[in-house]
Design a protein around this motif. Structure first.
Motif, PDB file in Angstrom:
ATOM      1  N   ARG A 130       0.837  -1.211   0.000  1.00  0.00           N
ATOM      2  CA  ARG A 130       0.000   0.000   0.000  1.00  0.00           C
ATOM      3  C   ARG A 130       0.872   1.261   0.000  1.00  0.00           C
ATOM      4  O   ARG A 130       0.580   2.237  -0.696  1.00  0.00           O
ATOM      5  CB  ARG A 130      -0.935  -0.004   1.221  1.00  0.00           C
ATOM      6  N   ARG A 131       1.966   1.216   0.749  1.00  0.00           N
ATOM      7  CA  ARG A 131       2.864   2.377   0.796  1.00  0.00           C
ATOM      8  C   ARG A 131       3.492   2.631  -0.576  1.00  0.00           C
ATOM      9  O   ARG A 131       3.680   3.784  -0.979  1.00  0.00           O
ATOM     10  CB  ARG A 131       3.953   2.133   1.840  1.00  0.00           C
ATOM     11  N   LEU A 132       3.785   1.547  -1.319  1.00  0.00           N
ATOM     12  CA  LEU A 132       4.400   1.693  -2.640  1.00  0.00           C
ATOM     13  C   LEU A 132       3.380   2.070  -3.706  1.00  0.00           C
ATOM     14  O   LEU A 132       3.700   2.760  -4.677  1.00  0.00           O
ATOM     15  CB  LEU A 132       5.092   0.377  -3.030  1.00  0.00           C
ATOM     16  N   ASP A 133       2.139   1.603  -3.540  1.00  0.00           N
ATOM     17  CA  ASP A 133       1.114   1.829  -4.562  1.00  0.00           C
ATOM     18  C   ASP A 133       0.484   3.219  -4.467  1.00  0.00           C
ATOM     19  O   ASP A 133       0.095   3.789  -5.479  1.00  0.00           O
ATOM     20  CB  ASP A 133       0.018   0.764  -4.438  1.00  0.00           C
ATOM     21  N   LEU A 134       0.405   3.757  -3.253  1.00  0.00           N
ATOM     22  CA  LEU A 134      -0.308   5.017  -3.045  1.00  0.00           C
ATOM     23  C   LEU A 134       0.234   6.164  -3.899  1.00  0.00           C
ATOM     24  O   LEU A 134      -0.570   6.899  -4.510  1.00  0.00           O
ATOM     25  CB  LEU A 134      -0.281   5.390  -1.557  1.00  0.00           C
ATOM     26  N   PRO A 135       1.549   6.381  -3.988  1.00  0.00           N
ATOM     27  CA  PRO A 135       2.033   7.493  -4.830  1.00  0.00           C
ATOM     28  C   PRO A 135       1.595   7.378  -6.284  1.00  0.00           C
ATOM     29  O   PRO A 135       1.295   8.391  -6.929  1.00  0.00           O
ATOM     30  CB  PRO A 135       3.555   7.395  -4.696  1.00  0.00           C
ATOM     31  N   LYS A 136       1.563   6.149  -6.823  1.00  0.00           N
ATOM     32  CA  LYS A 136       1.120   5.980  -8.214  1.00  0.00           C
ATOM     33  C   LYS A 136      -0.346   6.402  -8.366  1.00  0.00           C
ATOM     34  O   LYS A 136      -0.716   7.037  -9.362  1.00  0.00           O
ATOM     35  CB  LYS A 136       1.293   4.517  -8.645  1.00  0.00           C
ATOM     36  N   TYR A 137      -1.163   6.040  -7.381  1.00  0.00           N
ATOM     37  CA  TYR A 137      -2.586   6.414  -7.420  1.00  0.00           C
ATOM     38  C   TYR A 137      -2.740   7.929  -7.328  1.00  0.00           C
ATOM     39  O   TYR A 137      -3.507   8.547  -8.080  1.00  0.00           O
ATOM     40  CB  TYR A 137      -3.316   5.733  -6.265  1.00  0.00           C
ATOM     41  N   LEU A 138      -1.993   8.555  -6.426  1.00  0.00           N
ATOM     42  CA  LEU A 138      -2.139   9.988  -6.206  1.00  0.00           C
ATOM     43  C   LEU A 138      -1.637  10.809  -7.387  1.00  0.00           C
ATOM     44  O   LEU A 138      -2.173  11.881  -7.683  1.00  0.00           O
ATOM     45  CB  LEU A 138      -1.389  10.381  -4.935  1.00  0.00           C
ATOM     46  N   LYS A 139      -0.589  10.336  -8.078  1.00  0.00           N
ATOM     47  CA  LYS A 139      -0.093  11.060  -9.241  1.00  0.00           C
ATOM     48  C   LYS A 139      -1.165  11.165 -10.314  1.00  0.00           C
ATOM     49  O   LYS A 139      -1.203  12.120 -11.095  1.00  0.00           O
ATOM     50  CB  LYS A 139       1.151  10.375  -9.803  1.00  0.00           C
ATOM     51  N   LYS A 140      -2.049  10.171 -10.351  1.00  0.00           N
ATOM     52  CA  LYS A 140      -3.114  10.143 -11.354  1.00  0.00           C
ATOM     53  C   LYS A 140      -4.364  10.871 -10.868  1.00  0.00           C
ATOM     54  O   LYS A 140      -4.998  11.624 -11.625  1.00  0.00           O
ATOM     55  CB  LYS A 140      -3.454   8.699 -11.713  1.00  0.00           C
ATOM     56  N   HIS A 141      -4.723  10.670  -9.583  1.00  0.00           N
ATOM     57  CA  HIS A 141      -6.003  11.184  -9.084  1.00  0.00           C
ATOM     58  C   HIS A 141      -5.853  12.418  -8.198  1.00  0.00           C
ATOM     59  O   HIS A 141      -6.862  13.084  -7.909  1.00  0.00           O
ATOM     60  CB  HIS A 141      -6.732  10.085  -8.308  1.00  0.00           C
ATOM     61  N   ARG A 142      -4.639  12.691  -7.728  1.00  0.00           N
ATOM     62  CA  ARG A 142      -4.288  13.879  -6.945  1.00  0.00           C
ATOM     63  C   ARG A 142      -4.852  13.896  -5.533  1.00  0.00           C
ATOM     64  O   ARG A 142      -4.289  14.549  -4.654  1.00  0.00           O
ATOM     65  CB  ARG A 142      -4.734  15.179  -7.649  1.00  0.00           C
ATOM     66  N   ILE A 143      -5.963  13.212  -5.284  1.00  0.00           N
ATOM     67  CA  ILE A 143      -6.595  13.259  -3.967  1.00  0.00           C
ATOM     68  C   ILE A 143      -7.244  11.915  -3.666  1.00  0.00           C
ATOM     69  O   ILE A 143      -7.664  11.200  -4.584  1.00  0.00           O
ATOM     70  CB  ILE A 143      -7.637  14.410  -3.899  1.00  0.00           C
ATOM     71  N   ILE A 144      -7.299  11.554  -2.368  1.00  0.00           N
ATOM     72  CA  ILE A 144      -7.953  10.319  -1.973  1.00  0.00           C
ATOM     73  C   ILE A 144      -8.584  10.512  -0.597  1.00  0.00           C
ATOM     74  O   ILE A 144      -7.974  11.096   0.312  1.00  0.00           O
ATOM     75  CB  ILE A 144      -6.961   9.131  -1.938  1.00  0.00           C
ATOM     76  N   SER A 145      -9.818  10.059  -0.462  1.00  0.00           N
ATOM     77  CA  SER A 145     -10.502  10.162   0.824  1.00  0.00           C
ATOM     78  C   SER A 145     -10.215   8.925   1.667  1.00  0.00           C
ATOM     79  O   SER A 145      -9.738   7.898   1.154  1.00  0.00           O
ATOM     80  CB  SER A 145     -12.019  10.299   0.612  1.00  0.00           C
ATOM     81  N   VAL A 146     -10.515   9.036   2.945  1.00  0.00           N
ATOM     82  CA  VAL A 146     -10.330   7.889   3.839  1.00  0.00           C
ATOM     83  C   VAL A 146     -11.176   6.719   3.362  1.00  0.00           C
ATOM     84  O   VAL A 146     -10.729   5.568   3.329  1.00  0.00           O
ATOM     85  CB  VAL A 146     -10.693   8.287   5.286  1.00  0.00           C
ATOM     86  N   GLY A 147     -12.427   7.009   2.959  1.00  0.00           N
ATOM     87  CA  GLY A 147     -13.315   5.949   2.491  1.00  0.00           C
ATOM     88  C   GLY A 147     -12.798   5.278   1.227  1.00  0.00           C
ATOM     89  O   GLY A 147     -12.870   4.059   1.074  1.00  0.00           O
ATOM     90  N   GLU A 148     -12.261   6.086   0.312  1.00  0.00           N
ATOM     91  CA  GLU A 148     -11.692   5.519  -0.917  1.00  0.00           C
ATOM     92  C   GLU A 148     -10.485   4.639  -0.601  1.00  0.00           C
ATOM     93  O   GLU A 148     -10.297   3.583  -1.219  1.00  0.00           O
ATOM     94  CB  GLU A 148     -11.293   6.653  -1.868  1.00  0.00           C
ATOM     95  N   TYR A 149      -9.667   5.079   0.340  1.00  0.00           N
ATOM     96  CA  TYR A 149      -8.502   4.281   0.755  1.00  0.00           C
ATOM     97  C   TYR A 149      -8.960   2.951   1.329  1.00  0.00           C
ATOM     98  O   TYR A 149      -8.397   1.894   1.017  1.00  0.00           O
ATOM     99  CB  TYR A 149      -7.696   5.066   1.791  1.00  0.00           C
ATOM    100  N   MET A 150     -10.004   2.993   2.172  1.00  0.00           N
ATOM    101  CA  MET A 150     -10.542   1.763   2.778  1.00  0.00           C
ATOM    102  C   MET A 150     -11.062   0.808   1.701  1.00  0.00           C
ATOM    103  O   MET A 150     -10.800  -0.405   1.743  1.00  0.00           O
ATOM    104  CB  MET A 150     -11.669   2.113   3.753  1.00  0.00           C
ATOM    105  N   LYS A 151     -11.769   1.354   0.732  1.00  0.00           N
ATOM    106  CA  LYS A 151     -12.355   0.528  -0.327  1.00  0.00           C
ATOM    107  C   LYS A 151     -11.277  -0.031  -1.249  1.00  0.00           C
ATOM    108  O   LYS A 151     -11.320  -1.201  -1.641  1.00  0.00           O
ATOM    109  CB  LYS A 151     -13.353   1.363  -1.129  1.00  0.00           C
ATOM    110  N   ARG A 152     -10.287   0.796  -1.582  1.00  0.00           N
ATOM    111  CA  ARG A 152      -9.243   0.383  -2.516  1.00  0.00           C
ATOM    112  C   ARG A 152      -8.397  -0.751  -1.931  1.00  0.00           C
ATOM    113  O   ARG A 152      -8.088  -1.726  -2.629  1.00  0.00           O
ATOM    114  CB  ARG A 152      -8.346   1.577  -2.865  1.00  0.00           C
ATOM    115  N   TYR A 153      -8.032  -0.623  -0.667  1.00  0.00           N
ATOM    116  CA  TYR A 153      -7.090  -1.570  -0.077  1.00  0.00           C
ATOM    117  C   TYR A 153      -7.717  -2.562   0.905  1.00  0.00           C
ATOM    118  O   TYR A 153      -7.019  -3.448   1.412  1.00  0.00           O
ATOM    119  CB  TYR A 153      -5.963  -0.809   0.628  1.00  0.00           C
ATOM    120  N   GLY A 154      -9.009  -2.420   1.165  1.00  0.00           N
ATOM    121  CA  GLY A 154      -9.679  -3.379   2.044  1.00  0.00           C
ATOM    122  C   GLY A 154      -9.220  -3.314   3.490  1.00  0.00           C
ATOM    123  O   GLY A 154      -9.056  -4.355   4.134  1.00  0.00           O
ATOM    124  N   VAL A 155      -8.975  -2.099   3.987  1.00  0.00           N
ATOM    125  CA  VAL A 155      -8.541  -1.939   5.371  1.00  0.00           C
ATOM    126  C   VAL A 155      -9.601  -1.187   6.162  1.00  0.00           C
ATOM    127  O   VAL A 155     -10.511  -0.576   5.602  1.00  0.00           O
ATOM    128  CB  VAL A 155      -7.199  -1.173   5.449  1.00  0.00           C
TER     129      VAL A 155
END
Length: 587
Positions: free
Chosen positions: A482-507
């Motif tokens: 998750r730590r390695l994947d997050l920067p790639k996601y943010l470079k594309k989407h620029r922003i992420i909510s707590v709920g989106e993070y929970m849904k994306r990574y299942g935490v």
């Protein structure tokens, strides 16, 4: 008696006996009822059982303790199958509910490491089971192969030679010392000695060295780039080696002098064949070579080469050359398809990849990878590298003051192998923090690949040259993933909510908030402590160019001393330089 009969039936099935055959001693004798280890097979006990090495072709098979005991029974004298099986069953080595013995037997027969022989006098008796207990360790008692650069001297001055970056190694052993080193290697129960350089033919005592290695039971292999070797020198060397590899100059096959170079290769090939040696070719996968790979391999095949090893481009002496010839990620990603196409067109040619490009075969199942001996990085595990002065290093590319493990001429090889902290570190690189915190550490095939340590920035961690790691799903990728994947996601989407993070990574929400807060790539947009799923984090991206301009300064009119384009180009150059492994530059 029932266990013995069941085991005999399993063995008979493997050997091709009909189900209707009676499993009596007479039937076994009529079906070549004696079994023996094929001539040319060497056994070496290990903590898991042992290694079975075929001196005829270099095949090595790992077997468990039961199988190793079985092979010891038939090592020196053909044994009656029923007697062998009886002995193995009595010692609980063959079990009714364990198919490992059957699978091992099948592999041994398919590799022709054991064979059936005609009946022999009934005086044959089963030998006592030999002990294969070894000192408790979780690594091999010795490397399978020692790679020895007998000299670093060479007349070619090839642009891509890595030896040029080893100025700290100038000494080499004299003939007496070299022969003594060979004795130590052979006495250590090593199977193979791979001799290279520099240019090994630059040593006048090379014929003496290879003959001594062969006399001591080592399978000697030789790599050369020299084509104008006198026939009498070839005659004094080739009868004592198992394999001869020629380092191919890519530019030689493609440049203005390609006709001359091709003719030299053809002449060398013909001369070697006179001594019953069919040379192989080593081809370096530079950017230049990958673009013309099919043509290069077709040219080598037309010359007569049937054994071609593709070597990953290793860091040369200069960063400028690295920048010019280091393959792009997209080239490495497409490499499997290119090689597969070539193999399909030339099914009779044996094309192999060196361990540094194991990721090309990352889609193979674990079972298939194991069957074909694909183990990824085997530095300080299956192999050990020696410099011309006898200094030991984890592999022939990890030659560096920080990788020095000892000297085999000055110390006992077993002591260096077991006690060196450097070798232990590389032997268990999968457990090192810098590896575990990289994409290689998350990848599903890290045990059969793991990338190449040479390309890691610290010489130990993940391999940045792998174009596409095989990763678990985002919900199973773990904290590191998750730590390695997050920067790639943010470079594309620029922003992420707590709920989106929970849904994306299942935490859970608590984990999502903590990991977003701790990430150096995010900043809280709420302006208050984050508590809700709708609270968001924004991508933090420094304006590097503006910061550099500020640090350089401006004219009195407010014009930066360095333009945006100049700094951007410098950053691009710096990126290439950073891709050149830092651990090498630090030397």
């Amino acid at each position: 008696m029932e266990k013995i009969e069941d085991s005999e039936k399993r063995v008979a099935k493997i050997l091709g006996l009909k189900d209707g055959d009676r499993f009596s001693e007479d039937v076994w004798l009529s079906k070549k009822g004696y079994m023996q280890l094929t001539s040319g097979i060497r056994l070496r006990p290990e903590y898991f059982g042992g290694l079975v090495y075929d001196t005829r072709n270099g095949n090595t098979l790992e077997v468990d303790k039961g199988a190793f005991q079985f092979l010891n029974l038939i090592k020196n004298t053909p044994q009656k199958i029923s007697s062998v099986i009886n002995c193995l069953v009595e010692r609980d080595i063959i079990k009714e509910d364990n198919n490992s013995a059957e699978e091992t037997l099948r592999n041994l027969f398919s590799l022709k490491m054991i064979e059936m022989v005609d009946g022999i006098p009934s005086t044959s008796v089963v030998m006592p089971l030999a002990s294969n207990e070894v000192e408790h360790r979780q690594w091999l008692s010795a490397p399978e192969t020692v790679h020895w650069a007998v000299t670093y001297h060479c007349d070619k001055n090839c642009f891509d030679c890595y030896v040029a970056r080893l100025p700290f190694l100038k000494n080499e052993l004299n003939s007496y010392e070299a022969l003594k080193l060979i004795d130590k290697i052979a006495g250590w129960n090593v199977f193979q000695l791979a001799i290279g350089g520099g240019e090994p033919f630059n040593r006048k005592d090379l014929p003496q060295l290879v003959q001594h290695a062969a006399d001591q039971g080592l399978s000697a292999h030789l790599t050369t780039g020299k084509l104008n070797i006198a026939p009498e020198i070839l005659e004094s060397v080739l009868p004592f080696i198992k394999n001869l590899q020629i380092g191919i100059r890519n530019a030689g096959l493609l440049g203005d002098e390609s006709r001359k170079y091709t003719q030299q290769l053809q002449n060398f090939f013909i001369n070697a064949r006179r001594w019953h040696i069919k040379p192989g070719a080593n081809l370096i996968l530079t950017n230049f070579a990958i673009k013309r790979l099919e043509y290069l391999i077709t040219t080598l095949i037309n010359i007569g080469f049937e054994h071609i090893i593709l070597l990953r481009y290793k860091p040369p002496q200069t960063i400028e050359r690295w920048r010019a010839e280091h393959p792009e990620l997209h080239q490495m990603k497409e490499l499997y398809g290119v090689i597969d196409k070539i193999i399909r067109k030339n099914p009779d040619v044996n094309i192999r990849l060196d361990c540094a490009v194991s990721f090309v075969q990352r889609h193979l199942s674990k079972e298939i990878a194991t069957q074909y001996g694909i183990k990824g990085c085997v530095a300080a595990d299956r192999i050990l590298a020696l410099a011309p002065d006898g200094s030991a290093y984890p592999c022939s590319q990890l030659v560096h003051p920080k990788c020095y493990a000892g000297n085999l001429l000055e110390s006992e090889p077993q002591t260096v192998w077991d006690k060196s902290k450097v070798l232990r570190k590389y032997r268990f690189f999968h457990t090192e923090k810098t590896f575990c915190h990289s994409w290689c550490g998350v990848c599903l095939v890290k045990t059969s690949c793991g990338g190449c340590r040479i390309f890691a920035m610290d010489g130990l961690g993940g391999d940045p040259g792998c174009p596409e790691p095989l990763l678990p799903s985002l919900r199973q990728i773990g904290k590191v993933g998750r730590r390695l994947d997050l920067p790639k996601y943010l470079k594309k989407h620029r922003i992420i909510s707590v709920g989106e993070y929970m849904k994306r990574y299942g935490v859970g929400q608590k984990t999502a908030i903590k990991e977003l807060k701790d990430s150096p790539q995010t900043t809280n947009t709420a302006g208050r402590p984050v508590r809700k799923k709708t609270d968001a984090y924004e991508y933090v991206e420094d304006d590097i160019i503006r910061d550099i301009q500020d640090s350089i300064g401006y004219t009195s009119g407010g014009v930066p001393f360095a333009s945006y384009e100049e700094i951007s180009r410098a950053i691009e150059d710096s990126t290439y330089s950073r891709n050149y492994p830092q651990w090498i530059k630090q030397g």
